[in-house]
Design a protein around this motif. Structure first.
Motif, mmCIF file in Angstrom:
data_model
loop_
_atom_site.group_PDB
_atom_site.id
_atom_site.type_symbol
_atom_site.label_atom_id
_atom_site.label_comp_id
_atom_site.label_asym_id
_atom_site.label_seq_id
_atom_site.Cartn_x
_atom_site.Cartn_y
_atom_site.Cartn_z
ATOM 1 N N PRO A 2 -14.270 21.943 21.879
ATOM 2 C CA PRO A 2 -14.235 20.771 22.769
ATOM 3 C C PRO A 2 -13.202 20.886 23.892
ATOM 4 O O PRO A 2 -13.373 20.312 24.952
ATOM 5 C CB PRO A 2 -13.851 19.620 21.836
ATOM 6 C CG PRO A 2 -13.923 20.148 20.439
ATOM 7 C CD PRO A 2 -13.836 21.624 20.509
ATOM 8 N N HIS A 3 -12.128 21.644 23.649
ATOM 9 C CA HIS A 3 -11.086 21.791 24.667
ATOM 10 C C HIS A 3 -10.778 23.267 24.906
ATOM 11 O O HIS A 3 -10.834 24.075 23.991
ATOM 12 C CB HIS A 3 -9.797 21.093 24.244
ATOM 13 C CG HIS A 3 -9.916 19.613 24.193
ATOM 14 N ND1 HIS A 3 -10.269 18.938 23.045
ATOM 15 C CD2 HIS A 3 -9.749 18.661 25.147
ATOM 16 C CE1 HIS A 3 -10.309 17.634 23.302
ATOM 17 N NE2 HIS A 3 -10.002 17.439 24.566
ATOM 18 N N LEU A 4 -10.428 23.558 26.147
ATOM 19 C CA LEU A 4 -10.039 24.923 26.502
ATOM 20 C C LEU A 4 -8.629 24.921 27.068
ATOM 21 O O LEU A 4 -8.179 23.931 27.654
ATOM 22 C CB LEU A 4 -10.974 25.480 27.586
ATOM 23 C CG LEU A 4 -12.463 25.533 27.270
ATOM 24 C CD1 LEU A 4 -13.212 26.101 28.474
ATOM 25 C CD2 LEU A 4 -12.714 26.374 26.021
ATOM 26 N N ILE A 5 -7.964 26.042 26.901
ATOM 27 C CA ILE A 5 -6.684 26.261 27.570
ATOM 28 C C ILE A 5 -6.976 27.154 28.772
ATOM 29 O O ILE A 5 -7.560 28.228 28.618
ATOM 30 C CB ILE A 5 -5.686 26.955 26.627
ATOM 31 C CG1 ILE A 5 -5.347 26.029 25.452
ATOM 32 C CG2 ILE A 5 -4.417 27.363 27.385
ATOM 33 C CD1 ILE A 5 -4.602 26.723 24.327
ATOM 34 N N PRO A 64 9.617 31.037 38.610
ATOM 35 C CA PRO A 64 9.744 32.497 38.828
ATOM 36 C C PRO A 64 8.402 33.227 38.761
ATOM 37 O O PRO A 64 8.083 34.010 39.649
ATOM 38 C CB PRO A 64 10.699 32.915 37.706
ATOM 39 C CG PRO A 64 11.596 31.728 37.538
ATOM 40 C CD PRO A 64 10.697 30.538 37.720
ATOM 41 N N ASN A 65 7.600 32.974 37.737
ATOM 42 C CA ASN A 65 6.204 33.435 37.728
ATOM 43 C C ASN A 65 5.329 32.189 37.835
ATOM 44 O O ASN A 65 5.263 31.405 36.886
ATOM 45 C CB ASN A 65 5.882 34.197 36.444
ATOM 46 C CG ASN A 65 6.631 35.505 36.344
ATOM 47 O OD1 ASN A 65 6.640 36.299 37.273
ATOM 48 N ND2 ASN A 65 7.294 35.724 35.211
ATOM 49 N N PRO A 66 4.686 31.981 38.986
ATOM 50 C CA PRO A 66 3.948 30.720 39.189
ATOM 51 C C PRO A 66 2.643 30.649 38.383
ATOM 52 O O PRO A 66 1.554 30.677 38.937
ATOM 53 C CB PRO A 66 3.705 30.693 40.694
ATOM 54 C CG PRO A 66 3.785 32.109 41.136
ATOM 55 C CD PRO A 66 4.681 32.830 40.180
ATOM 56 N N ILE A 67 2.817 30.549 37.059
ATOM 57 C CA ILE A 67 1.681 30.476 36.146
ATOM 58 C C ILE A 67 1.490 29.021 35.730
ATOM 59 O O ILE A 67 2.450 28.360 35.345
ATOM 60 C CB ILE A 67 1.928 31.331 34.885
ATOM 61 C CG1 ILE A 67 2.196 32.791 35.261
ATOM 62 C CG2 ILE A 67 0.749 31.231 33.914
ATOM 63 C CD1 ILE A 67 2.568 33.670 34.084
ATOM 64 N N GLY A 68 0.264 28.540 35.812
ATOM 65 C CA GLY A 68 -0.060 27.186 35.363
ATOM 66 C C GLY A 68 -0.834 27.230 34.060
ATOM 67 O O GLY A 68 -1.530 28.206 33.783
ATOM 68 N N MET A 69 -0.696 26.174 33.263
ATOM 69 C CA MET A 69 -1.431 26.077 31.999
ATOM 70 C C MET A 69 -1.906 24.637 31.854
ATOM 71 O O MET A 69 -1.126 23.711 32.016
ATOM 72 C CB MET A 69 -0.501 26.444 30.854
ATOM 73 C CG MET A 69 -1.182 26.687 29.516
ATOM 74 S SD MET A 69 -1.753 25.206 28.654
ATOM 75 C CE MET A 69 -0.260 24.624 27.901
ATOM 76 N N SER A 70 -3.190 24.456 31.604
ATOM 77 C CA SER A 70 -3.722 23.114 31.385
ATOM 78 C C SER A 70 -4.689 23.135 30.217
ATOM 79 O O SER A 70 -5.413 24.112 30.032
ATOM 80 C CB SER A 70 -4.493 22.596 32.607
ATOM 81 O OG SER A 70 -3.654 22.442 33.718
ATOM 82 N N VAL A 71 -4.694 22.036 29.475
ATOM 83 C CA VAL A 71 -5.703 21.842 28.442
ATOM 84 C C VAL A 71 -6.771 20.936 29.055
ATOM 85 O O VAL A 71 -6.463 19.840 29.517
ATOM 86 C CB VAL A 71 -5.099 21.185 27.187
ATOM 87 C CG1 VAL A 71 -6.174 20.976 26.125
ATOM 88 C CG2 VAL A 71 -3.965 22.035 26.630
#
Lengths: 166, 166
Positions: free
Chosen positions: A53-56, A91-98
């Motif tokens: 149902p959800h992804l990262i 510093p490392n422009p990494i995004g994370m969303s659920v």
């Protein structure tokens, strides 16, 4: 330390255009719909994704330029360590969303609950599993928010690229 | 698509040595302790991190070599799309774990509930916030696990680099 090189696997399409100075979204995210266009060579890797149902999503903040180690989050007065925020200028422009998964069809992944800028390069997709779910007893400096600002709004706004950051 | 270059901000130290063929840890993760050594130039960015009980770590699976778009997870019979697994052998070998924060002291972050190989290069740290907590109604193909294997073990084992993957 050794540099690490990645290559986007697709592009995230959302209604959030990357316009500087656009009004802050009070209800940003919830129910906002978009889709991911996966590069043809990776489509086979999406098999059986639909059961979750959800992804990262792990993506690159492509509009983020530079960083400071202390940032002043939107609507907050004090400087905070960048790793204690969700600011895109890191510093490392990494995004994370659920995000919520709606449907996978022909290399397109339809998703909901987005707070990601349109055109964002996607680096990875992972299924959201029970281990990712943790009790949130404290929210650090976020609990010191101005009392008239809705908690949800402040939390969300730490993750968008179009936020004003002084 | 354009390549993206990152630089590790530190190294994750854990009891899990990267030995091929080491026995699979049935209770891997829970309560396992370790620490992150942050590069001196980024230490200022850790300010106010300690207010958050859990952190999201984003790291590079440095031992992962190559990938296939369909993988056979440990103790499972069928091939699954790589993006529907937590396998380290993925197009961009990025790992993500939610860990418990114990203490931050002089550039060292002490953490618990680890399932990460010793020596792993860390790319980013984010505070775990309520938006990251989602109800897990379904776990896709993971629910078809062999009935005598504990769910926890199978889930965890999808995230370690020392898993056997045929």
């Amino acid at each position: 330390m050794k540099k690490i090189i990645y290559k986007p696997i697709g592009i995230i399409h959302t209604p959030f255009k990357a316009t500087k100075g656009m009004p802050n979204q009070p209800t940003a995210g919830k129910n906002v719909e978009g889709f991911i266009e996966i590069q043809p060579e990776y489509i086979e890797g999406l098999s059986e994704l639909e059961g979750f149902p959800h992804l990262i999503l792990i993506y690159h903040f492509h509009l983020s330029v530079g960083y400071t180690l202390r940032v002043k989050p939107f609507m907050h007065d004090h400087l905070r360590g960048v790793f204690a925020t969700r600011s895109p200028r890191r510093p490392n422009p990494i995004g994370m969303s659920v995000v919520r998964l709606t449907r996978v069809k022909e290399g397109r992944i339809y998703i909901k609950d987005l707070d990601i800028t349109d055109g964002t390069p996607l680096l990875d997709i992972k299924p959201y599993i029970p281990d990712d779910r943790q009790k949130v007893e404290r929210i650090g400096w976020l609990s010191q928010r101005a009392k008239h600002i809705r908690k949800k709004s402040v939390l969300r706004s730490t993750n968008t690229q179009h936020d004003k950051e002084e």
